[in-house]
Design a protein around this motif. Structure first.
Motif, PDB file in Angstrom:
ATOM      1  N   MET A   1      43.011  78.808 -78.439  1.00  0.00           N
ATOM      2  CA  MET A   1      43.088  79.356 -79.777  1.00  0.00           C
ATOM      3  C   MET A   1      42.059  80.479 -79.888  1.00  0.00           C
ATOM      4  N   ASP A   2      42.493  81.640 -80.364  1.00  0.00           N
ATOM      5  CA  ASP A   2      41.582  82.780 -80.450  1.00  0.00           C
ATOM      6  C   ASP A   2      40.850  82.807 -81.794  1.00  0.00           C
ATOM      7  N   ASP A   3      39.865  83.711 -81.884  1.00  0.00           N
ATOM      8  CA  ASP A   3      39.027  83.793 -83.082  1.00  0.00           C
ATOM      9  C   ASP A   3      39.815  84.147 -84.329  1.00  0.00           C
ATOM     10  N   SER A   4      40.802  85.018 -84.210  1.00  0.00           N
ATOM     11  CA  SER A   4      41.553  85.419 -85.410  1.00  0.00           C
ATOM     12  C   SER A   4      42.352  84.255 -85.983  1.00  0.00           C
ATOM     13  N   SER A   5      42.938  83.427 -85.130  1.00  0.00           N
ATOM     14  CA  SER A   5      43.683  82.280 -85.654  1.00  0.00           C
ATOM     15  C   SER A   5      42.736  81.232 -86.235  1.00  0.00           C
ATOM     16  N   LYS A 102      33.521  77.511 -80.033  1.00  0.00           N
ATOM     17  CA  LYS A 102      34.933  77.569 -80.408  1.00  0.00           C
ATOM     18  C   LYS A 102      35.575  76.174 -80.405  1.00  0.00           C
ATOM     19  N   ILE A 103      35.231  75.367 -79.423  1.00  0.00           N
ATOM     20  CA  ILE A 103      35.794  74.018 -79.325  1.00  0.00           C
ATOM     21  C   ILE A 103      35.410  73.190 -80.548  1.00  0.00           C
ATOM     22  N   VAL A 104      34.142  73.221 -80.911  1.00  0.00           N
ATOM     23  CA  VAL A 104      33.679  72.428 -82.051  1.00  0.00           C
ATOM     24  C   VAL A 104      34.198  73.013 -83.365  1.00  0.00           C
ATOM     25  N   ARG A 105      34.270  74.316 -83.451  1.00  0.00           N
ATOM     26  CA  ARG A 105      34.817  74.963 -84.651  1.00  0.00           C
ATOM     27  C   ARG A 105      36.259  74.519 -84.879  1.00  0.00           C
ATOM     28  N   LYS A 106      37.069  74.529 -83.828  1.00  0.00           N
ATOM     29  CA  LYS A 106      38.462  74.087 -83.927  1.00  0.00           C
ATOM     30  C   LYS A 106      38.523  72.604 -84.297  1.00  0.00           C
ATOM     31  N   HIS A 107      37.678  71.803 -83.667  1.00  0.00           N
ATOM     32  CA  HIS A 107      37.644  70.368 -83.981  1.00  0.00           C
ATOM     33  C   HIS A 107      37.333  70.152 -85.463  1.00  0.00           C
ATOM     34  N   ASN A 108      36.301  70.836 -85.954  1.00  0.00           N
ATOM     35  CA  ASN A 108      35.908  70.684 -87.357  1.00  0.00           C
ATOM     36  C   ASN A 108      37.021  71.120 -88.308  1.00  0.00           C
ATOM     37  N   ILE A 109      37.684  72.217 -87.997  1.00  0.00           N
ATOM     38  CA  ILE A 109      38.798  72.681 -88.835  1.00  0.00           C
ATOM     39  C   ILE A 109      39.900  71.631 -88.865  1.00  0.00           C
ATOM     40  N   ASP A 110      40.260  71.111 -87.710  1.00  0.00           N
ATOM     41  CA  ASP A 110      41.323  70.097 -87.638  1.00  0.00           C
ATOM     42  C   ASP A 110      40.959  68.846 -88.429  1.00  0.00           C
ATOM     43  N   VAL A 111      39.710  68.391 -88.294  1.00  0.00           N
ATOM     44  CA  VAL A 111      39.263  67.199 -89.015  1.00  0.00           C
ATOM     45  C   VAL A 111      39.306  67.444 -90.523  1.00  0.00           C
TER      46      VAL A 111
END
Length: 124
Positions: A1-5, A102-111
Motif C-alpha cells: 500500500m502506497d502513501d497516497s492510498s 508504513k506497516i504500523v500506520r496501515k495496521h492502525n488505520i485498519d483497526v
C-alpha cells in the motif's frame, strides 16, 4: 500500500470520526488510545526479529510463532546448516524494519476503521 492510498484512508477515517455522535466520538478516542500501536516500538521489537516480537505486538500471533520457531530450529541446528534458516528469516524480516512506519500506520488505520464500524452499528 502506497502513501497516497494511506492518506486517502486516513482522510476517510477523519470524515467518519467527525460524523459520529459526540458520545460515540468520545468512545472512539478512548478506544483509539488503547488500540493504536507505536511505530517506534514496532521497529525496536523488529531489531529482535529472531523472536518475532514485532508480529506479536501487532497481534499476528501465528506469524510470530512461526518466526520464533524457525529461529529456534536454526539456533539448535546451527552447526549442521541451521544458520541458513536464520539467514532466511533475517532476509524475510529485514525489509519490515525499514517499512515499520508504513506497516504500523496501515495496521492502525485498519483497526480504527473496525472501531468506527462497530460504533456505527451500535448507533443504529
Amino acid at each position: 500500500m502506497d502513501d497516497s492510498s494511506l492518506r486517502e484512508k486516513e482522510e476517510a477515517l477523519r470524515e467518519a470520526i467527525s460524523s459520529l455522535s459526540p458520545d460515540a466520538r468520545k468512545r472512539y478516542y478512548q478506544l483509539e488510545e488503547q488500540l493504536v500501536k507505536d511505530p517506534d516500538t514496532y521497529a525496536v521489537l523488529n531489531y529482535f526479529f529472531a523472536a518475532g516480537l514485532h508480529h506479536f505486538y501487532l497481534g499476528k500471533v501465528i506469524r510470530g510463532l512461526i518466526n520464533a520457531i524457525l529461529m529456534l530450529i536454526g539456533l539448535i541446528t546451527f552447526a549442521v546448516g541451521g544458520w541458513v534458516l536464520i539467514v532466511l528469516v533475517i532476509v524475510i524480516e529485514l525489509p519490515q524494519l525499514f517499512k515499520s512506519q508504513k506497516i504500523v500506520r496501515k495496521h492502525n488505520i485498519d483497526v480504527m476503521e473496525g472501531v468506527i464500524d462497530e460504533l456505527n452499528r451500535e448507533q443504529s
